[in-house]
Design a protein around this motif. Sequence first.
Motif, PDB file in Angstrom:
ATOM      1  N   ALA A 173      10.302  58.678  88.308  1.00 14.03           N
ATOM      2  CA  ALA A 173      10.694  59.965  87.748  1.00 14.03           C
ATOM      3  C   ALA A 173       9.729  60.409  86.662  1.00 14.03           C
ATOM      4  CB  ALA A 173      12.110  59.878  87.186  1.00 14.03           C
ATOM      5  N   GLU A 174       9.726  61.706  86.422  1.00 18.26           N
ATOM      6  CA  GLU A 174       8.950  62.278  85.340  1.00 18.26           C
ATOM      7  C   GLU A 174       9.842  63.225  84.559  1.00 18.26           C
ATOM      8  OE1 GLU A 174       5.466  64.151  86.886  1.00 18.26           O
ATOM      9  OE2 GLU A 174       4.677  62.318  87.781  1.00 18.26           O
ATOM     10  N   HIS A 175       9.560  63.384  83.289  1.00 15.67           N
ATOM     11  CA  HIS A 175      10.319  64.347  82.499  1.00 15.67           C
ATOM     12  C   HIS A 175       9.517  64.761  81.282  1.00 15.67           C
ATOM     13  CE1 HIS A 175      11.406  61.560  79.203  1.00 15.67           C
ATOM     14  NE2 HIS A 175      11.582  60.638  80.130  1.00 15.67           N
ATOM     15  N   THR A 176      10.026  65.740  80.585  1.00 18.13           N
ATOM     16  CA  THR A 176       9.421  66.210  79.349  1.00 18.13           C
ATOM     17  C   THR A 176      10.184  65.627  78.172  1.00 18.13           C
ATOM     18  OG1 THR A 176       8.724  68.301  80.367  1.00 18.13           O
ATOM     19  CG2 THR A 176       8.890  68.254  77.961  1.00 18.13           C
ATOM     20  N   ILE A 177       9.457  65.113  77.195  1.00 20.99           N
ATOM     21  CA  ILE A 177      10.090  64.718  75.934  1.00 20.99           C
ATOM     22  C   ILE A 177      10.033  65.949  75.034  1.00 20.99           C
ATOM     23  CG2 ILE A 177      10.014  63.196  73.932  1.00 20.99           C
ATOM     24  CD1 ILE A 177       8.629  61.117  75.659  1.00 20.99           C
ATOM     25  N   SER A 178      11.175  66.494  74.691  1.00 22.70           N
ATOM     26  CA  SER A 178      11.226  67.724  73.913  1.00 22.70           C
ATOM     27  C   SER A 178      10.792  67.478  72.469  1.00 22.70           C
ATOM     28  CB  SER A 178      12.643  68.296  73.929  1.00 22.70           C
ATOM     29  OG  SER A 178      13.486  67.557  73.053  1.00 22.70           O
ATOM     30  N   PRO A 179      10.514  68.523  71.713  1.00 22.43           N
ATOM     31  CA  PRO A 179      10.138  68.353  70.298  1.00 22.43           C
ATOM     32  C   PRO A 179      11.186  67.590  69.492  1.00 22.43           C
ATOM     33  CG  PRO A 179       9.609  70.568  71.017  1.00 22.43           C
ATOM     34  CD  PRO A 179      10.390  69.936  72.131  1.00 22.43           C
ATOM     35  N   GLU A 180      12.451  67.600  69.990  1.00 22.49           N
ATOM     36  CA  GLU A 180      13.507  66.864  69.300  1.00 22.49           C
ATOM     37  C   GLU A 180      13.636  65.417  69.775  1.00 22.49           C
ATOM     38  OE1 GLU A 180      14.254  71.181  69.694  1.00 22.49           O
ATOM     39  OE2 GLU A 180      14.197  69.583  71.197  1.00 22.49           O
ATOM     40  N   GLY A 181      12.913  65.078  70.852  1.00 15.46           N
ATOM     41  CA  GLY A 181      12.973  63.719  71.383  1.00 15.46           C
ATOM     42  C   GLY A 181      13.916  63.544  72.559  1.00 15.46           C
ATOM     43  N   GLU A 185      13.902  68.473  81.720  1.00 14.00           N
ATOM     44  CA  GLU A 185      13.216  68.770  82.984  1.00 14.00           C
ATOM     45  C   GLU A 185      12.944  67.498  83.792  1.00 14.00           C
ATOM     46  OE1 GLU A 185       9.921  71.754  82.293  1.00 14.00           O
ATOM     47  OE2 GLU A 185      10.482  71.267  80.226  1.00 14.00           O
ATOM     48  N   ILE A 186      13.968  66.706  84.008  1.00 11.91           N
ATOM     49  CA  ILE A 186      13.833  65.452  84.745  1.00 11.91           C
ATOM     50  C   ILE A 186      13.649  65.752  86.233  1.00 11.91           C
ATOM     51  CG2 ILE A 186      14.953  63.265  85.325  1.00 11.91           C
ATOM     52  CD1 ILE A 186      16.702  63.764  82.744  1.00 11.91           C
ATOM     53  N   ILE A 187      12.611  65.206  86.824  1.00 11.74           N
ATOM     54  CA  ILE A 187      12.361  65.384  88.251  1.00 11.74           C
ATOM     55  C   ILE A 187      12.076  64.027  88.880  1.00 11.74           C
ATOM     56  CG2 ILE A 187       9.937  65.921  87.806  1.00 11.74           C
ATOM     57  CD1 ILE A 187      11.920  67.392  90.725  1.00 11.74           C
ATOM     58  N   ARG A 201      18.875  59.815  87.506  1.00 12.52           N
ATOM     59  CA  ARG A 201      18.958  61.059  86.738  1.00 12.52           C
ATOM     60  C   ARG A 201      19.888  60.894  85.542  1.00 12.52           C
ATOM     61  NH1 ARG A 201      21.058  65.203  90.873  1.00 12.52           N
ATOM     62  NH2 ARG A 201      21.411  66.403  88.972  1.00 12.52           N
ATOM     63  N   LYS A 202      21.039  60.284  85.764  1.00 20.95           N
ATOM     64  CA  LYS A 202      22.005  60.088  84.679  1.00 20.95           C
ATOM     65  C   LYS A 202      21.461  59.116  83.630  1.00 20.95           C
ATOM     66  CE  LYS A 202      26.208  61.057  87.337  1.00 20.95           C
ATOM     67  NZ  LYS A 202      27.509  60.506  87.828  1.00 20.95           N
ATOM     68  N   ALA A 203      20.773  58.095  84.100  1.00 21.04           N
ATOM     69  CA  ALA A 203      20.240  57.090  83.174  1.00 21.04           C
ATOM     70  C   ALA A 203      19.167  57.684  82.265  1.00 21.04           C
ATOM     71  CB  ALA A 203      19.671  55.912  83.957  1.00 21.04           C
ATOM     72  N   VAL A 204      18.273  58.464  82.853  1.00 19.37           N
ATOM     73  CA  VAL A 204      17.210  59.072  82.064  1.00 19.37           C
ATOM     74  C   VAL A 204      17.795  60.079  81.078  1.00 19.37           C
ATOM     75  CG1 VAL A 204      15.122  60.486  82.132  1.00 19.37           C
ATOM     76  CG2 VAL A 204      15.498  58.736  83.877  1.00 19.37           C
ATOM     77  N   LEU A 205      18.808  60.795  81.498  1.00 17.64           N
ATOM     78  CA  LEU A 205      19.439  61.793  80.641  1.00 17.64           C
ATOM     79  C   LEU A 205      20.036  61.159  79.381  1.00 17.64           C
ATOM     80  CD1 LEU A 205      19.971  64.863  80.715  1.00 17.64           C
ATOM     81  CD2 LEU A 205      22.224  64.366  81.677  1.00 17.64           C
ATOM     82  N   GLY A 206      20.373  59.872  79.460  1.00 20.61           N
ATOM     83  CA  GLY A 206      20.971  59.192  78.321  1.00 20.61           C
ATOM     84  C   GLY A 206      19.975  58.589  77.350  1.00 20.61           C
ATOM     85  N   ARG A 207      18.697  58.881  77.535  1.00 22.43           N
ATOM     86  CA  ARG A 207      17.677  58.323  76.653  1.00 22.43           C
ATOM     87  C   ARG A 207      17.418  59.228  75.447  1.00 22.43           C
ATOM     88  NH1 ARG A 207      13.102  54.937  79.710  1.00 22.43           N
ATOM     89  NH2 ARG A 207      14.442  53.751  81.100  1.00 22.43           N
ATOM     90  N   LYS A 218       6.105  66.838  75.442  1.00 29.07           N
ATOM     91  CA  LYS A 218       5.160  65.852  75.964  1.00 29.07           C
ATOM     92  C   LYS A 218       5.629  65.343  77.320  1.00 29.07           C
ATOM     93  CE  LYS A 218       3.062  61.380  74.739  1.00 29.07           C
ATOM     94  NZ  LYS A 218       3.025  60.293  73.731  1.00 29.07           N
ATOM     95  N   GLU A 219       4.704  65.259  78.265  1.00 23.59           N
ATOM     96  CA  GLU A 219       5.018  64.735  79.592  1.00 23.59           C
ATOM     97  C   GLU A 219       5.218  63.217  79.523  1.00 23.59           C
ATOM     98  OE1 GLU A 219       5.253  66.622  82.386  1.00 23.59           O
ATOM     99  OE2 GLU A 219       4.745  68.487  81.355  1.00 23.59           O
ATOM    100  N   HIS A 220       6.154  62.704  80.336  1.00 26.30           N
ATOM    101  CA  HIS A 220       6.404  61.264  80.343  1.00 26.30           C
ATOM    102  C   HIS A 220       6.724  60.808  81.759  1.00 26.30           C
ATOM    103  CE1 HIS A 220       7.345  57.354  78.748  1.00 26.30           C
ATOM    104  NE2 HIS A 220       8.568  57.383  79.225  1.00 26.30           N
ATOM    105  N   ARG A 221       6.259  59.607  82.116  1.00 27.04           N
ATOM    106  CA  ARG A 221       6.486  59.023  83.447  1.00 27.04           C
ATOM    107  C   ARG A 221       7.184  57.677  83.306  1.00 27.04           C
ATOM    108  NH1 ARG A 221       0.358  58.726  85.190  1.00 27.04           N
ATOM    109  NH2 ARG A 221      -0.055  59.012  82.976  1.00 27.04           N
ATOM    110  N   LEU A 222       8.037  57.356  84.251  1.00 30.37           N
ATOM    111  CA  LEU A 222       8.693  56.049  84.198  1.00 30.37           C
ATOM    112  C   LEU A 222       9.191  55.627  85.577  1.00 30.37           C
ATOM    113  CD1 LEU A 222      12.302  56.362  82.759  1.00 30.37           C
ATOM    114  CD2 LEU A 222      10.939  58.341  83.356  1.00 30.37           C
TER     115      LEU A 222
END
Length: 472
Positions: A173-181, A185-187, A201-207, A218-222
Amino acid sequence: MSNKMASSILALLFILGLSVSFNSHASFEQAMAIYSKGQFEEAREAFKTMAAIGDSSSLFNLGVMYFRGEAVEKDSVKAYVLMKIANEGAQDEGLAKTEKAVFSRLSDEQKSASEKLYKELNAIYGVENIIGNIVPKLLNDEDCEPEAKALTRTIPIYPKSELQMGRMGVVYAEHTISPEGYPREIIVISSSSRAFTKSARKAVLGRFYEPPASGKPKEHRLNLIYQIDLKKGATVRTAPFVKEMEELEQKAQDGDVVSQFLYARKLNTYRQFGEYLPEKDFQYREANTWYTKSAQAGLTHSQFEIGRNMMEGRGCEVDRENGFKWIKAAAVGGHSRAQKYLASTELAGRAVAGDETQSVVNWLRNAAQDQAYGYPAKLMLAWELVSSAEKNLWNPDEALALIKDPPNTFEDDIRILETQAAAWALKDNYKKAVKLQLKAAKLAEKQGWKIPKIDERLKLYEDSKFYLGSYY
């Protein structure tokens, strides 16, 4: 001779009264296709982009455009020099013939000028000079900047259906780390099954991450690995995995560019399984080696990956200038995620709202055509269509249509709702805009997120005003 040279060279040889035989194919690469349509300004930029990563064919075609004065001021001296440099990399008989024909048309004064210009342009476009700079400077993992780590995270729930079947899974998955952390935009790019996709999707949303120091998204991959807990004394069945990796490596060594890309990706994906193949190097630098080989052969997927790694310093020194060249080359070649990445980069770097907006919109329109991975680009494009400082871009109806049906591989209901709210505000339906913005605010509150922009935009809609500016 490459297909993408054929049309330009044929036209030029006709002008020069020469002939040459070569094998022609029906398909042309993207840059040549643009040129063939007469879109010379776009073609010029496409050829310049490809020439910047050492593509001799594109450099030669750029020379043709200078000879013919297409989207550039006609310049026979520069045309000859670019052709000469291009053929020093290609060593093609047909190109050499054309190059000599152009040279023969130069006056003695122009020939003398070409020698000076050659020294100047060869430093920029000479294949040897480019290759020395464009490849990543490899580093061990411990010598690279550490990757963003989640400060808090939700443990992925193993899907019951997959657990009952005894299946392990991998989700990229990839997502954006927002200015707030926050993860936005998890894809999901790839997944073993839909069940794993939903769980991921649910797991990443809880980070939650350390907010980016730049204050910009900032773009992030995992990778998320779902591995069944083994009972005491049980062993992992590694034979299929070992066989797959060995076969893929052999194909990569044999020069298959797709296998080089797939092998590099698997080295990254299965880093934690290195204990099963102790003789293999699972560091990012090894994957970069194969990405680079494949990228130099023209595979856009590898160009995008090595470009991002160079931009971020993953397994190599940070080199934003040359990493950006690879990403732009992938974008010109039609890679949708590279196109979206370029748009994101321009949005993050522009000085004021509206600066370079048309370029952003063009990249996003192309990326949005991708049925599999195009939704983040659609969402970003929709925002530009309702919040740009350039009024000629406003189109709230198109924006609403673009984001109507999000795929089940995407997660960011807050941004979708906010984009819908902004569109309705631009349509003067502030009542609906407020309603949607309140929904976004409640979702953020449910997540425990504090996003000042949500409240800022809500206040505007309540005052019957619409919002202009960047999303983050």
